[in-house]
Motif scaffolding. Structure first.
Motif, PDB file in Angstrom:
ATOM      1  N   ALA A 112       0.849  -1.200   0.000  1.00 33.80           N
ATOM      2  CA  ALA A 112       0.000   0.000   0.000  1.00 33.80           C
ATOM      3  C   ALA A 112       0.883   1.247   0.000  1.00 33.80           C
ATOM      4  O   ALA A 112       2.012   1.235   0.467  1.00 33.80           O
ATOM      5  CB  ALA A 112      -0.905  -0.004   1.226  1.00 33.80           C
ATOM      6  N   LYS A 113       0.344   2.340  -0.527  1.00 36.80           N
ATOM      7  CA  LYS A 113       1.097   3.586  -0.628  1.00 36.80           C
ATOM      8  C   LYS A 113       1.382   4.197   0.745  1.00 36.80           C
ATOM      9  O   LYS A 113       2.393   4.836   0.940  1.00 36.80           O
ATOM     10  CB  LYS A 113       0.330   4.600  -1.479  1.00 36.80           C
ATOM     11  N   GLN A 114       0.468   4.047   1.707  1.00 33.32           N
ATOM     12  CA  GLN A 114       0.647   4.628   3.028  1.00 33.32           C
ATOM     13  C   GLN A 114       0.833   3.531   4.067  1.00 33.32           C
ATOM     14  O   GLN A 114       0.137   2.528   4.050  1.00 33.32           O
ATOM     15  CB  GLN A 114      -0.558   5.474   3.420  1.00 33.32           C
ATOM     16  N   CYS A 115       1.769   3.781   4.965  1.00 33.80           N
ATOM     17  CA  CYS A 115       1.951   2.816   6.047  1.00 33.80           C
ATOM     18  C   CYS A 115       0.895   3.060   7.125  1.00 33.80           C
ATOM     19  O   CYS A 115       0.253   4.102   7.166  1.00 33.80           O
ATOM     20  CB  CYS A 115       3.364   2.897   6.614  1.00 33.80           C
ATOM     21  N   ALA A 150      -1.514   6.461   8.659  1.00 35.92           N
ATOM     22  CA  ALA A 150      -2.971   6.419   8.799  1.00 35.92           C
ATOM     23  C   ALA A 150      -3.382   6.670  10.247  1.00 35.92           C
ATOM     24  O   ALA A 150      -4.319   7.428  10.511  1.00 35.92           O
ATOM     25  CB  ALA A 150      -3.497   5.073   8.313  1.00 35.92           C
ATOM     26  N   PHE A 151      -2.668   6.067  11.187  1.00 34.69           N
ATOM     27  CA  PHE A 151      -2.981   6.266  12.603  1.00 34.69           C
ATOM     28  C   PHE A 151      -2.777   7.714  13.016  1.00 34.69           C
ATOM     29  O   PHE A 151      -3.631   8.312  13.677  1.00 34.69           O
ATOM     30  CB  PHE A 151      -2.133   5.344  13.485  1.00 34.69           C
ATOM     31  N   LEU A 152      -1.646   8.306  12.656  1.00 31.79           N
ATOM     32  CA  LEU A 152      -1.372   9.696  13.027  1.00 31.79           C
ATOM     33  C   LEU A 152      -2.380  10.650  12.408  1.00 31.79           C
ATOM     34  O   LEU A 152      -2.833  11.591  13.058  1.00 31.79           O
ATOM     35  CB  LEU A 152       0.053  10.090  12.629  1.00 31.79           C
ATOM     36  N   THR A 153      -2.736  10.412  11.161  1.00 31.55           N
ATOM     37  CA  THR A 153      -3.731  11.260  10.499  1.00 31.55           C
ATOM     38  C   THR A 153      -5.068  11.177  11.228  1.00 31.55           C
ATOM     39  O   THR A 153      -5.695  12.196  11.510  1.00 31.55           O
ATOM     40  CB  THR A 153      -3.905  10.840   9.027  1.00 31.55           C
ATOM     41  N   TYR A 154      -5.490   9.967  11.552  1.00 29.80           N
ATOM     42  CA  TYR A 154      -6.741   9.789  12.286  1.00 29.80           C
ATOM     43  C   TYR A 154      -6.663  10.468  13.648  1.00 29.80           C
ATOM     44  O   TYR A 154      -7.568  11.200  14.042  1.00 29.80           O
ATOM     45  CB  TYR A 154      -7.053   8.293  12.460  1.00 29.80           C
ATOM     46  N   TYR A 155      -5.585  10.227  14.377  1.00 28.45           N
ATOM     47  CA  TYR A 155      -5.456  10.768  15.728  1.00 28.45           C
ATOM     48  C   TYR A 155      -5.489  12.295  15.713  1.00 28.45           C
ATOM     49  O   TYR A 155      -6.214  12.912  16.487  1.00 28.45           O
ATOM     50  CB  TYR A 155      -4.161  10.278  16.381  1.00 28.45           C
ATOM     51  N   ILE A 156      -4.726  12.889  14.831  1.00 27.29           N
ATOM     52  CA  ILE A 156      -4.653  14.357  14.784  1.00 27.29           C
ATOM     53  C   ILE A 156      -5.991  14.947  14.350  1.00 27.29           C
ATOM     54  O   ILE A 156      -6.507  15.863  14.994  1.00 27.29           O
ATOM     55  CB  ILE A 156      -3.517  14.816  13.859  1.00 27.29           C
ATOM     56  N   ASN A 157      -6.557  14.445  13.273  1.00 25.68           N
ATOM     57  CA  ASN A 157      -7.799  15.018  12.739  1.00 25.68           C
ATOM     58  C   ASN A 157      -9.010  14.754  13.613  1.00 25.68           C
ATOM     59  O   ASN A 157      -9.812  15.658  13.855  1.00 25.68           O
ATOM     60  CB  ASN A 157      -8.076  14.481  11.334  1.00 25.68           C
ATOM     61  N   ASP A 158      -9.164  13.548  14.079  1.00 23.72           N
ATOM     62  CA  ASP A 158     -10.398  13.181  14.769  1.00 23.72           C
ATOM     63  C   ASP A 158     -10.343  13.343  16.284  1.00 23.72           C
ATOM     64  O   ASP A 158     -11.343  13.697  16.899  1.00 23.72           O
ATOM     65  CB  ASP A 158     -10.786  11.745  14.430  1.00 23.72           C
ATOM     66  N   LEU A 159      -9.217  13.102  16.888  1.00 22.29           N
ATOM     67  CA  LEU A 159      -9.158  13.157  18.343  1.00 22.29           C
ATOM     68  C   LEU A 159      -8.547  14.455  18.855  1.00 22.29           C
ATOM     69  O   LEU A 159      -9.183  15.188  19.613  1.00 22.29           O
ATOM     70  CB  LEU A 159      -8.375  11.954  18.882  1.00 22.29           C
TER      71      LEU A 159
END
Length: 77
Positions: A18-21, A25-34
């Protein structure tokens, strides 16, 4: 530094993966959503506290701050 580490991982993953590790994905979710939701909530609480105060200027600048600045009306200076 973290983003460089993530980019290095992704470069070493190869084209078949996959293009993203998962770390990205975890950091993007954590920063944006939490994290950002928590910051928004804290800012909204501050705005509500200031708007409900009888004298909002006291909330924005305490007596010590005004004394330190040497002003009586810091917003008007």
């Amino acid at each position: 530094m973290v983003m460089r580490f993530i980019q290095e991982i992704e470069m070493n993953m190869g084209p078949s993966q996959a293009k993203q590790c998962q770390l990205r994905a975890f950091l993007t979710y954590y920063i944006n959503d939490l994290f950002l939701n928590q910051v928004r909530t804290e800012i909204n609480k501050e705005i509500q506290a200031v708007s409900k105060a009888a004298d909002p200027l006291k909330v924005l600048a305490s007596a010590d701050t005004m004394k330190l600045l040497g002003v009586q009306r810091p917003l008007l200076q």
